[in-house]
Design an enzyme around this catalytic site. Structure first.
Site, PDB file in Angstrom:
ATOM      1  N   HIS A   1       0.799  -1.195  -0.055  1.00 41.70           N
ATOM      2  CA  HIS A   1      -0.041   0.065   0.092  1.00 41.70           C
ATOM      3  C   HIS A   1       1.024   1.090   0.074  1.00 41.70           C
ATOM      4  O   HIS A   1       1.217   1.812   1.155  1.00 41.70           O
ATOM      5  CB  HIS A   1      -0.979   0.000   1.250  1.00 41.70           C
TER       6      HIS A   1
ATOM      7  N   HIS B   1      -3.980   3.184  -3.405  1.00 39.97           N
ATOM      8  CA  HIS B   1      -4.141   2.674  -2.134  1.00 39.97           C
ATOM      9  C   HIS B   1      -3.466   1.451  -1.726  1.00 39.97           C
ATOM     10  O   HIS B   1      -2.748   1.135  -0.985  1.00 39.97           O
ATOM     11  CB  HIS B   1      -5.738   2.396  -1.793  1.00 39.97           C
TER      12      HIS B   1
ATOM     13  N   GLU C   1     -17.311  -3.662  24.767  1.00 37.77           N
ATOM     14  CA  GLU C   1     -16.690  -4.700  25.060  1.00 37.77           C
ATOM     15  C   GLU C   1     -15.359  -4.504  24.237  1.00 37.77           C
ATOM     16  O   GLU C   1     -14.120  -5.061  24.436  1.00 37.77           O
ATOM     17  CB  GLU C   1     -17.334  -6.124  24.638  1.00 37.77           C
TER      18      GLU C   1
ATOM     19  N   HIS D   1     -27.999 -14.698  25.035  1.00 40.91           N
ATOM     20  CA  HIS D   1     -27.046 -14.260  26.286  1.00 40.91           C
ATOM     21  C   HIS D   1     -26.318 -15.764  26.689  1.00 40.91           C
ATOM     22  O   HIS D   1     -25.526 -15.655  27.291  1.00 40.91           O
ATOM     23  CB  HIS D   1     -27.639 -13.764  27.505  1.00 40.91           C
TER      24      HIS D   1
END
Lengths: 660, 660
Positions: A29, A260, A409, A471
């Site tokens: 890149h 890129h 999280e 859950h």
């Protein structure tokens, strides 16, 4: 003072090293290094405090290339500023097997790579952890020992990934003013213009989470310098939006997605050489430029030496504690304290949930291992992660040891990686096991980097009951076990929980995940044994001569296994039980030990309230598995165990059917 | 017009049903339903267009409870407005095994549950998919058929999760003005006050992604109504920040985290009855209140009937197409076209990368299955997901069929779930397999809900080469295979790729993941076979009489397996090859077929450029696995295959060693 002309030549050195290395590798890149070269040059030549000869100086500024695909930017900087292991040969070997110059920066491959980046958004989220660690250690050891900046370079990809929002919201909330983020604002992504998929006003976005924001021309050295100085003066983290041209200098391809992720091609490189007036051949840096860069690399030698003198002159206790902490060595008292605690457990035989057993073990650990930095993703009362020693960190007071990470999280796990990488601290988290899925990319990177982060993952099966299948982890333990170099522990009682914590702490070079129950479990380790039995990954918990049945289980299902073995024995069928708290450690044992533990009983049964995947390695494809075959359900947990057939009776029946 | 007094009694009915159900279950979250009852009452009694007697009316407004822990809010609304399957008995059985009233709303359990929520942030991200589907179908079929709103209720948790940023940035970019989000702004999370972990200015945040924003008192019915009407008039999605008190009405616990996730207790419930002047016993709704609610439920009957008449009166072709699309049936021409395509492949025997083979198959599919809505998380040129039929959707033109999701894997997968749930469209994505980790929570929910979303996951092993271990999936295939009800395909060549696509499309009630290579692969299915061989999950690709060795493999490693079998046969060792494109489908075959495919050869070898986990089920724990034991590395892919020992020679040697 670096003249504009010198600056330009220094920046162009990055550009040519990058485009030539990508061209030689025929992969990589070039666009980002060429576009961000000016920002990086100003930062590394005038502001960043670092010493290539002492790359691990604890008080160095950290530089995180969050947009890891632009790795040649970092490798160029390391070579140019004089890191000894980053030779021009390494640059020439970019992206070749065995080179330090991997496709994306890999922590541990070369000095100066502070973290592994590439998966977008991870670097900026790591950097929040670096900045938290800096503030925490600054509060603990004083600014004479820790007082540095964390600089980050991000691209559009990093900012689009959701984890970046979790990270910047936390950083803004904590007023992490030593954190400075440069946005390489080039308007280009792989699909084309950013406007194909995004129209976020990034300045307004960062303001909404209370960052200091600055907009500049990313090719103007003086604007870059002024922005850095303004950032240094801010009482909040700073976001510098640097407008750049991707592939700057390439006359035909700059500003397009063509630069890129592909080599420019010989023709365009030749045209760029002409456009930027650069006559050196590939991989050769003119003496004046290399010399200017090496001077930049030597800028902070004096600062570093002064810092070292300060450390020498401080009192011996503080100095050795500081050095111990940064070496990652544990305090001497830990193992003795855990032994004492295990003795007490053998006497009292408590039957808590393992999440509570974890809290009890942590109460012992946190009293001794003062470098633990606990936290939870807003589940503190459920995860039992906040022991008596844990005072909450707040925006105005970093003397505590507990992080309220919020319902984030992923940001939490990525920040923990940064905290561990910074050095001086051992981060542990709290979360529900099910939500390990939310932070899996960061757990994986911890495993790839080999760093000590410890994830407390509670509510580890259908045993959580009424919250239901959204859950209830069914496949998460298997999915975590699939990650190389991650220790996944599922302890069966308070003693095993303490042992697993001890192992997690002692494993300095790999992360650990502890799967813990919501529901209470009976004590199965009722005699004191000095040895850490969990350290072997699996061990015989209930022996039986000439066993006809071997029952393997982990965690909450050990209780079922033990009772099933008793029931079988009562019926005259000799049955043994093997506790398997950690697959990975068991794999590392000798063939002899493994064969011994697996045993020769004709019937092998595994019991785990989760999917079978992984257990066949122990019980064989003809073994019996008593566990989950589907998602869970909402209901009281005892009903669920019956409904899904994970019971003593089911194990006994399976054994008898197989023996018949 | 509903008087304030009636409104209050209607809202209180939600409050008491919720707190009484949680109390009876001794488990659940009363705080949100009590706090958000006023918002929900205004929405459901005055604005939401729905008909409980025809819950699947395609043009209904959608209501998504993103804060799924507040499930009793939704169950109360469904019962009160007259959904027939939501009886008071179901409410009384809240959180019990087998009840429709699971701990969190589960799609498919009861009518009116539009999506499964609970894992925070998913609902708001699903809702963006619902709103995309609405605009897309509105453009395609006209506003007389599809023209509705999508309403969402989120809490602080949803807004802190990173996926919410991906979702709202995409929604703002696309100007999804039929999307209206209520924020239940109660300042409370599990750890305590929101201020422990967050200080985001949410209004400013939503403005930064170009949303219309409104702030109101969430307990004032007129402010709520005015906000909804303002939202209806907006040309952008609307964010309504409704200031509420969690556990509204509970005199001693309202406004604290004590009401979030625990029963209030008999005493506090009695006090709440007194405070809110509510005399009915638990689970009894006063006649006037129930009658008012049932009238609310009947508000849209006429609209729905008019809509149905409109559909009856439209031309037969359009009507049947509309009904087919919403039934989820595939167009009749698909299977014939795939058969023709397979014939062509058998003639031409091309050897593309399977990502390219996927593009070729999609070129056939997208020409016939006009309901596919493709897209990529900014990897379009790498994923090969944009075929000739795919025109990009833009904020001003939804007539296309291709989504530039941006660098937002998680938001993409969650939006796809919403698109599939809306009906009328089949979404497929593009991403790198490694980044399935980023969107795993949404893939899991698709599997739990049993919906048809198809993930194209390219660059599926070390075969991607130079990008290195951060981008090389090693454990992702195993981790996806661990998810129940998800089909994970890893095709070996162009023919298998076409077959796997056919299977993914035909499986209306489960999601699929296609793991595809970056590198070219030789054709291994060189003869035309009408049957979809991949449909059995595994099949004998190379036969051998009295085989001494069975080699099992998938995807790119089939080539190695075939060449190894040839080499062994040349040495006089009969070897067969089994292609295993899909573990899950193989598990579903008869014992007889399975035994036949696994065969009786004394040596079993599995080859996959990934971790062993899962393969023992086929080869046994004494089988030989040729694959990965660690993370990958950066380098040209042929070097990597050699370095990690995944070669023809390694398979041959392993077979010979085992036979010796």
């Amino acid at each position: 003072m670096i003249s504009r002309e010198t600056h330009d030549r220094m920046a162009n050195a990055i550009r040519f090293l990058s485009m030539d290395a990508v061209e030689k590798a025929n992969s990589g890149h070039p666009g980002l290094p060429m576009g961000a070269a000016d920002v990086a040059t100003v930062l590394f030549s005038r502001y960043l405090r670092f010493d290539p000869k002492k790359p691990n100086w604890p008080n160095r500024d950290r530089f995180i290339l969050s947009a890891g695909h632009g790795s040649m930017l970092l490798y160029s900087l390391l070579y140019l500023t004089g890191y000894e292991d980053m030779t021009i040969e390494e640059i020439k070997n970019f992206r070749q097997l065995g080179a330090k110059t991997a496709g994306h920066p890999e922590f541990g491959h070369a000095a100066g790579i502070e973290t592994t980046t590439g998966p977008l958004g991870q670097g900026i989220a790591n950097s929040v952890g670096f900045a938290i660690a800096e503030r925490k250690l600054n509060a603990e050891f004083g600014p004479e020992f820790i007082d540095h900046h964390t600089y980050v370079l991000v691209g559009d990809g990093c900012l689009m990934e959701g984890v970046s929002q979790e990270a910047i919201a936390l950083a803004g909330h904590l007023k992490l003013n030593k954190l400075i983020v440069f946005w390489d604002n080039n308007n280009i992504t792989i699909d084309g213009a950013v406007s194909l998929s995004d129209s976020t006003d990034q300045i307004a976005r960062f303001k909404s989470v209370h960052w200091n924001t600055i907009e500049i021309d990313g090719h103007d050295p003086e604007q870059i310098a002024q922005a850095i100085e303004a950032a240094h003066a801010s009482d909040r983290p700073t976001f510098i939006a640097a407008k750049t041209t991707i592939g700057f200098g390439a006359p035909n391809k700059a500003g397009t997605h063509k630069v890129h992720g592909s080599p420019l091609g010989a023709e365009e490189i030749a045209a760029t050489r002409k456009a930027l007036n650069w006559e050196s051949p590939a991989f050769e840096i003119p003496d004046d430029v290399l010399s200017a860069w090496r001077q930049s690399g030597a800028r902070s030698v004096e600062l570093r030496e002064t810092w070292e003198k300060g450390l020498e002159q401080t009192d011996a206790g503080k100095k050795s504690e500081f050095l111990r902490r940064f070496a990652g060595d544990l305090p001497k008292g830990l193992d003795g304290a855990i032994a004492d605690y295990k003795k007490k457990l053998a006497e009292t035989k408590p039957s808590p949930a393992t999440r509570k057993a974890s809290e009890d073990a942590l109460e012992v650990i946190n009293g001794i291992v003062v470098e633990t930095l606990g936290g939870s993703a807003d589940l503190t009362p459920s995860n039992n992660t906040k022991t008596s020693q844990m005072v909450s960190i707040s925006p105005t007071d970093f003397s505590g040891r507990y992080m309220h990470y919020g319902i984030r999280e992923h940001g939490m796990a990525a920040a923990m990686n940064g905290i561990a990488l910074h050095g001086g601290l051992i981060p542990y988290s709290g979360g529900f096991l099910i939500f390990s899925d939310y932070c899996r990319p960061s757990i994986r990177l911890a495993a790839l980097m080999g760093i000590r982060v410890i994830h407390v993952l509670t509510h580890d099966s259908i045993g959580l009951g009424e919250d239901g299948p959204t859950h209830q982890p069914v496949e998460q333990v298997a999915a975590l076990r699939a990650i190389p170099n991650l220790l996944v522990f599922r302890p069966a009682d308070a003693t095993e929980t303490a042992e697993c914590w001890q192992l997690a702490l002692h494993n300095q070079h790999r992360p650990s995940a502890l799967a813990l129950t919501r529901q209470n479990l009976m004590a199965v380790r009722t005699e004191y044994v000095e040895e850490n039995l969990c350290g072997k990954g699996a061990y015989e918990l209930v022996k039986a001569d000439d066993a006809k049945v071997s029952i393997f289980a982990s965690g909450s299902e050990i209780e079922i296994a033990v009772k099933a073995a008793e029931a079988l024995s009562a019926k005259g069928v000799a049955a043994r039980v093997v506790s398997v708290p950690c697959f990975e450690l068991f794999e590392e044992q000798s063939d002899e030990y493994r064969a011994d533990v697996i045993g020769k009983a004709p019937v092998k049964i595994a019991v785990e309230a989760a999917v079978r995947q992984g257990w066949d390695h122990l019980i064989g494809s003809d073994g019996v598995f008593v566990g989950m075959k589907s998602f869970g359900a909402s209901g009281p947990y005892k009903d669920l165990y019956k409904h899904f057939g994970i019971t003593v009776e089911a194990v006994v029946e399976a054994a008898e059917a197989k023996l018949a």
